[in-house]
Design a protein around this motif. Structure first.
Motif, mmCIF file in Angstrom:
data_model
loop_
_atom_site.group_PDB
_atom_site.id
_atom_site.type_symbol
_atom_site.label_atom_id
_atom_site.label_comp_id
_atom_site.label_asym_id
_atom_site.label_seq_id
_atom_site.Cartn_x
_atom_site.Cartn_y
_atom_site.Cartn_z
ATOM 1 N N LEU A 1 16.469 4.019 -24.575
ATOM 2 C CA LEU A 1 15.041 4.639 -23.355
ATOM 3 C C LEU A 1 14.039 4.314 -22.807
ATOM 4 O O LEU A 1 13.372 4.377 -21.871
ATOM 5 N N HIS A 2 13.582 3.178 -23.260
ATOM 6 C CA HIS A 2 12.972 1.910 -22.083
ATOM 7 C C HIS A 2 13.666 1.544 -21.501
ATOM 8 O O HIS A 2 12.594 1.190 -20.585
ATOM 9 N N HIS A 3 14.523 0.499 -21.379
ATOM 10 C CA HIS A 3 15.683 0.318 -20.150
ATOM 11 C C HIS A 3 15.598 1.824 -19.340
ATOM 12 O O HIS A 3 15.938 1.707 -18.084
ATOM 13 N N LEU A 4 15.115 3.173 -19.656
ATOM 14 C CA LEU A 4 16.239 3.909 -19.082
ATOM 15 C C LEU A 4 14.199 4.478 -18.576
ATOM 16 O O LEU A 4 13.603 5.624 -17.699
ATOM 17 N N HIS A 5 13.284 3.766 -18.870
ATOM 18 C CA HIS A 5 11.328 3.852 -18.279
ATOM 19 C C HIS A 5 11.147 5.760 -18.615
ATOM 20 O O HIS A 5 10.136 6.596 -17.859
ATOM 21 N N THR A 6 11.627 5.599 -20.030
ATOM 22 C CA THR A 6 10.616 7.326 -21.017
ATOM 23 C C THR A 6 9.286 6.814 -21.062
ATOM 24 O O THR A 6 9.081 5.741 -21.616
ATOM 25 N N ARG A 7 8.605 8.073 -21.187
ATOM 26 C CA ARG A 7 8.021 7.640 -21.528
ATOM 27 C C ARG A 7 7.727 8.127 -22.542
ATOM 28 O O ARG A 7 8.076 9.360 -22.942
ATOM 29 N N PRO A 8 7.068 8.293 -23.988
ATOM 30 C CA PRO A 8 6.536 8.427 -25.373
ATOM 31 C C PRO A 8 6.229 9.465 -25.711
ATOM 32 O O PRO A 8 7.127 10.652 -26.363
ATOM 33 N N ARG A 9 5.491 9.947 -25.014
ATOM 34 C CA ARG A 9 4.916 11.483 -24.829
ATOM 35 C C ARG A 9 6.144 12.532 -24.588
ATOM 36 O O ARG A 9 6.272 13.329 -25.358
ATOM 37 N N SER A 10 7.012 12.234 -23.687
ATOM 38 C CA SER A 10 8.078 13.111 -23.487
ATOM 39 C C SER A 10 8.854 13.687 -24.930
ATOM 40 O O SER A 10 10.189 14.357 -25.076
ATOM 41 N N LEU A 11 9.615 12.792 -25.455
ATOM 42 C CA LEU A 11 9.848 12.363 -27.056
ATOM 43 C C LEU A 11 8.772 13.099 -28.060
ATOM 44 O O LEU A 11 9.586 13.948 -29.224
ATOM 45 N N THR A 12 7.790 13.153 -27.608
ATOM 46 C CA THR A 12 7.042 13.409 -28.783
ATOM 47 C C THR A 12 6.441 15.057 -28.597
ATOM 48 O O THR A 12 6.657 15.734 -29.061
ATOM 49 N N PHE A 13 7.099 15.541 -27.054
ATOM 50 C CA PHE A 13 7.393 16.506 -27.328
ATOM 51 C C PHE A 13 8.625 17.305 -27.058
ATOM 52 O O PHE A 13 8.452 18.467 -28.107
ATOM 53 N N LEU A 14 9.447 16.411 -26.508
ATOM 54 C CA LEU A 14 11.034 17.202 -28.417
ATOM 55 C C LEU A 14 10.701 16.923 -29.007
ATOM 56 O O LEU A 14 11.331 17.803 -29.736
ATOM 57 N N ALA A 15 10.282 15.973 -29.895
ATOM 58 C CA ALA A 15 10.027 16.351 -31.385
ATOM 59 C C ALA A 15 9.641 17.618 -32.100
ATOM 60 O O ALA A 15 10.181 18.077 -32.578
ATOM 61 N N GLU A 16 8.182 17.834 -31.131
ATOM 62 C CA GLU A 16 7.739 19.380 -31.863
ATOM 63 C C GLU A 16 8.366 20.565 -31.208
ATOM 64 O O GLU A 16 8.851 21.525 -31.829
ATOM 65 N N ALA B 1 9.339 7.294 -30.360
ATOM 66 C CA ALA B 1 7.663 7.115 -29.563
ATOM 67 C C ALA B 1 7.495 6.912 -30.172
ATOM 68 O O ALA B 1 6.601 5.665 -28.988
ATOM 69 N N ALA B 2 7.471 6.423 -30.766
ATOM 70 C CA ALA B 2 6.113 5.415 -31.856
ATOM 71 C C ALA B 2 6.609 4.128 -31.256
ATOM 72 O O ALA B 2 5.502 2.563 -30.674
#
Length: 134
Positions: A45-60, A116-117
């Motif tokens: 996901l880092h290679h795709l320039h993903t923001r951690p908060r997107s994953l935190t939101f998805l987890a929720e 995300a962390a």
């Protein structure tokens, strides 16, 4: 299936080449697999320039709406390439047989939080590679 790093150091290249989906489909598994799969996912996901908060939101979303609801989202992530990758992981987790005495949704939400962390820490230390053609 054995993860590549059991009993030895794993390189970033090995983790980057690792596909977390098969491990997610085999839940429950040991904590070393949880960590390696999360690190591999964070690298991808880092290679795709993903923001951690997107994953935190998805987890929720997984926690509150459930796995089936999350799988039905047309765009689970802000960027289509990120969404395609995450959808593979959601589909793999959804393939865990019903009746397994294991709460897949809770584990998946925790796993996304862990990814995300790791991604957040990684972003503070390493720049993602620039995609070709930019």
């Amino acid at each position: 299936m054995s993860a590549p790093g059991i009993g030895r150091r794993v390189t970033e290249a090995e983790l980057a080449a690792m596909d977390p989906a098969p491990l997610l489909a085999q839940w429950p598994y040991g904590p070393h697999h949880f960590a390696e799969a999360a690190i591999a996912a964070a690298i991808a996901l880092h290679h795709l320039h993903t923001r951690p908060r997107s994953l935190t939101f998805l987890a929720e979303i997984v926690r509150r709406g459930g796995l089936a609801f999350t799988l039905d989202l047309p765009e689970p992530m802000p960027v289509p390439a990120q969404g395609a990758l995450v959808r593979e992981w959601l589909t793999a987790a959804a393939s865990v047989k019903d009746g397994t005495p294991f709460d897949v949704e809770t584990a998946l939400a925790r796993w996304f939080d862990a990814v995300a962390a790791i991604l957040g820490m990684r972003m503070s230390l390493v720049r993602p590679p620039t995609p070709r053609g930019e």
